[in-house]
Write an enzyme that holds these catalytic residues in place. Structure first.
Site, PDB file in Angstrom:
ATOM      1  CG  HIS A   8      -1.729  -1.169   0.857  1.00  0.00           C
ATOM      2  ND1 HIS A   8      -2.711  -1.923   2.360  1.00  0.00           N
ATOM      3  CD2 HIS A   8      -2.705  -1.454   0.206  1.00  0.00           C
ATOM      4  CE1 HIS A   8      -3.089  -2.157   1.597  1.00  0.00           C
ATOM      5  NE2 HIS A   8      -3.698  -2.229   0.193  1.00  0.00           N
ATOM      6  CE  LYS A  12       2.490   1.984  -4.060  1.00  0.00           C
ATOM      7  NZ  LYS A  12       1.946   0.920  -3.884  1.00  0.00           N
ATOM      8  CB  THR A  37       4.611  -2.563  -5.325  1.00  0.00           C
ATOM      9  OG1 THR A  37       3.286  -1.990  -4.515  1.00  0.00           O
ATOM     10  CG2 THR A  37       5.860  -3.228  -3.931  1.00  0.00           C
ATOM     11  N   GLY A  55      -2.447  -1.861  -8.331  1.00  0.00           N
ATOM     12  CA  GLY A  55      -3.774  -2.902  -7.322  1.00  0.00           C
ATOM     13  C   GLY A  55      -4.809  -2.841  -7.242  1.00  0.00           C
ATOM     14  CG  ASP A  60      -4.802  -6.550  -4.639  1.00  0.00           C
ATOM     15  OD1 ASP A  60      -2.614  -5.790  -5.000  1.00  0.00           O
ATOM     16  OD2 ASP A  60      -5.626  -5.473  -4.079  1.00  0.00           O
ATOM     17  CG  ASP A  80      -1.693   1.913   5.867  1.00  0.00           C
ATOM     18  OD1 ASP A  80      -1.709   2.075   7.140  1.00  0.00           O
ATOM     19  OD2 ASP A  80      -1.067   3.378   5.302  1.00  0.00           O
ATOM     20  CG  HIS A  87      -7.578  -2.234  -3.819  1.00  0.00           C
ATOM     21  ND1 HIS A  87      -7.530  -0.794  -3.564  1.00  0.00           N
ATOM     22  CD2 HIS A  87      -6.769  -3.285  -4.015  1.00  0.00           C
ATOM     23  CE1 HIS A  87      -6.493  -0.803  -3.162  1.00  0.00           C
ATOM     24  NE2 HIS A  87      -5.708  -2.908  -3.318  1.00  0.00           N
ATOM     25  CG  ASP A  90     -10.236  -6.671  -5.381  1.00  0.00           C
ATOM     26  OD1 ASP A  90     -10.903  -6.350  -5.866  1.00  0.00           O
ATOM     27  OD2 ASP A  90     -10.169  -4.803  -6.224  1.00  0.00           O
ATOM     28  NE  ARG A  96     -12.899 -17.326   0.053  1.00  0.00           N
ATOM     29  CZ  ARG A  96     -12.595 -18.106  -0.776  1.00  0.00           C
ATOM     30  NH1 ARG A  96     -11.703 -17.927  -2.848  1.00  0.00           N
ATOM     31  NH2 ARG A  96     -13.385 -19.230  -1.850  1.00  0.00           N
TER      32      ARG A  96
END
Length: 139
Positions: A8, A12, A37, A55, A60, A80, A87, A90, A96
Site C-alpha cells: 500500500h 512502499k 510497487t 492494486g 491484486d 497499511d 479495493h 480484492d 483468502r
C-alpha cells in the site's frame, strides 16, 4: 520460486528497503509485483520484476489468478492497517486465496523476514512437491 510483492502507498518505502536488503536472495527467483510497487523496487535495485496493474486497477486480482493456477509460491504484501482501501474486497480475496491454496503470505516486515530467511535456507522445497502433485491431478 515465483514471488509477488504488493505494498500500500504508505508501505512502499518499507517494501523497497526490505527488498533491497534481500536483493541477493531474491535475484535467484522470478519476481512479480503490482505496478507502482514493482516500479519502485526496480528503480532501487537491479532486480527484474514482472509488473501487473496497480492494486486498485486489478493488480491484486492478477496475482490472485496466479495463486489460483498454482503459479505463485510466496506473497509479500505490506498492508497499511490504518488506512481504508477502496479495493478492500480484492485484498480480502487475495488473502483468502493464499489461505485456500496454502501460499505463504507475509503482511508485515517481521513475517516477511522470517519467510525470506526460510527461502534462503531452502525451506520451501515442499512447494515443488505441491506443484508436482497438482500438475498430476490436472491430467
Amino acid at each position: 520460486m515465483n514471488i509477488s510483492f504488493i505494498a500500500h502507498d504508505r508501505k512502499k518505502d518499507d517494501m523497497v528497503q526490505f527488498v533491497t536488503a534481500y536483493e541477493q536472495v531474491l535475484k535467484e527467483h522470478t519476481l512479480f509485483s503490482t505496478g507502482t510497487t514493482g516500479e519502485r523496487i526496480m528503480e532501487a535495485t537491479s532486480l527484474s520484476i514482472h509488473r501487473f496493474q496497480s492494486g486498485p486497477l486489478g493488480g491484486d486480482q492478477q496475482i490472485g489468478a496466479k495463486i489460483a493456477e498454482n503459479e505463485m509460491d510466496l506473497v509479500v504484501f505490506f498492508k497499511d492497517p490504518l488506512a481504508a482501501q477502496p479495493h478492500e474486497p480484492d485484498i480480502t480475496a487475495l488473502i483468502r486465496l493464499c489461505d485456500v491454496y496454502s501460499i505463504p503470505l507475509a503482511t508485515n516486515m517481521a513475517t516477511a523476514e522470517i519467510l525470506l530467511r526460510g527461502l534462503q535456507r531452502g525451506d520451501f522445497k515442499w512447494r515443488e512437491i505441491v506443484k508436482g502433485n497438482m500438475e498430476e491431478g490436472r491430467q
